[in-house]
Design an enzyme around this catalytic site. Structure first.
Site, short mmCIF file in Angstrom:
data_model
loop_
_atom_site.label_atom_id
_atom_site.label_comp_id
_atom_site.label_asym_id
_atom_site.label_seq_id
_atom_site.Cartn_x
_atom_site.Cartn_y
_atom_site.Cartn_z
CE1 TYR A 165 18.79 2.72 -54.93
CE2 TYR A 165 20.65 2.20 -56.34
CZ TYR A 165 20.06 2.19 -55.10
OH TYR A 165 20.72 1.66 -54.03
CD GLU A 179 17.26 -12.21 -52.09
OE1 GLU A 179 17.27 -11.51 -53.13
OE2 GLU A 179 16.74 -11.85 -51.03
CG ASN A 219 13.50 -0.55 -46.19
OD1 ASN A 219 12.47 -0.56 -45.53
ND2 ASN A 219 13.97 -1.63 -46.81
CB CYS A 236 16.22 -1.55 -49.79
SG CYS A 236 16.90 -1.98 -48.21
CG HIS A 237 18.57 -7.30 -50.43
ND1 HIS A 237 17.49 -7.31 -49.57
CD2 HIS A 237 18.48 -8.46 -51.14
CE1 HIS A 237 16.79 -8.42 -49.74
NE2 HIS A 237 17.37 -9.14 -50.69
#
Lengths: 154, 189
Positions: B126, B184, B149, B157-158
């Protein structure tokens, strides 16, 4: 933000909630042409949707558009003079294809009942108390009015 | 009884063809549940998780963007195909244009636009994202931007993690965040 009840709903919820009853109504008015008529009625609704000021009585509005679309679709509209609405103010000034001119030929008693249904969106019990008759009689008057519209269309 | 799919498809196609829609939407099944995806002419404007009440999401779209909200499979086909490929492991980014109409704060928009540069397999804290957005001390505000979001997955945003460790919060729930990061390959074994 707490929206009031009269915000315009997402249009597709109107489609999902009312398509069936509009199709049944259009079938009663115009038989096999019902699907085409309701398709066109929804498209007309979409065209004027951005101009609507509030979300009240949208179901009744859709019934009026379906009615006027059925008349346009049948070509019968040309035989009906457009009512002179100058000076008249409507509580619901929504574009409904000039529904008033189409129902002008009905008898007063049946036209009043149909207006309470298709303009004020009232249930039969409420129509009955407005007209001082029984709910069954209110239903009969609306039904007779629709029957007369159907006759005009065929 | 509800109207036939054929009737609805025909109506949606005619509405799209005539340019009568403000927003089009459709549902898409994914391993993290059914998502609602909504688009405007400008791009993807909303991705909603299953636990968000769909009728509430559609009302939000109607009131903020326009009432002509139409369910259309064809208008949302590209984004739905891309999401399906993403969940199958396709490394291509979900690089769709985004319509930020639902995001009123310009700072939050800046944050989300910066976040789009964080690619698959990468993560950011962040604090670091705050720095990239030009306000190094605004880590908390960055957290708010991520929490609000409107287009999760499209704006990833993950991929934003707390510097203190762990995965932190996620609008779709932390377990979904873990699932996505594992998909991912961003969570070290």
């Amino acid at each position: 933000m707490m929206p009031s009840i009269s915000y315009l709903p997402p249009f597709w919820t109107l489609v999902e909630n009312h398509a069936d009853e509009l199709l049944r109504y259009a079938r009663r008015l115009a038989g096999d042409d019902a699907e085409d008529i309701v398709q066109e009625a929804f498209l007309r609704g979409l065209r004027s949707y951005p101009g609507l000021k509030h979300g009240d009585h949208l179901r009744a509005w859709l019934f009026r558009i379906t009615t006027t679309t059925a008349f346009d679709h049948s070509g019968k509209r040309r035989e009906i003079p457009v009512a002179d609405l100058s000076g008249e103010t409507f509580e619901h000034s929504y574009d409904d294809g000039n529904f008033e001119s189409i129902i002008e030929f009905l008898s007063d008693v049946n036209r009043d009942a149909l207006r309470l249904r298709f303009v004020d969106d009232l249930a039969y019990e409420d129509i009955a108390s407005k007209l001082g008759c029984s709910p069954a009689a209110a239903r009969r008057r609306v039904s007779t009015a629709i029957g007369s519209l159907r006759e005009r269309l065929t | 009884m509800s109207p036939s799919t054929e009737f609805l498809d025909r109506l949606a196609s005619a509405a799209v063809a005539e340019g009568l829609t403000d927003v089009t939407y459709e549902f898409v099944s994914t391993p993290i549940g059914e998502l609602l995806v909504a688009t405007t002419e400008q791009g993807v404007c909303r991705v909603a998780f299953q636990q968000e009440d769909p009728s509430g999401v559609l009302e939000e779209l109607a009131w903020n963007i326009g009432g002509r909200v139409v369910r259309s499979a064809s208008e949302t086909q590209q984004i739905r195909d891309a999401l399906a490929a993403y969940f199958e492991g396709d490394p291509a980014d979900l690089s769709f244009p985004v319509d930020f109409s639902l995001m009123h704060s310009s700072f939050r928009r800046t944050v989300l636009e910066q976040l789009r540069n964080v690619g698959r397999g990468h993560v950011v804290t962040y604090g670091e994202l705050a720095r990239r957005a030009g306000s190094p001390r605004a880590a908390r505000a960055v957290g708010t931007a991520c929490a609000t979001n409107p287009v999760p997955l499209i704006v990833p945003c993950h991929r934003v993690l707390p510097s203190s460790g762990g995965v932190g919060n996620y609008g779709g729930g932390p377990e979904r965040k873990v699932f996505l990061l594992e998909l991912e390959g961003a969570l070290g074994a």
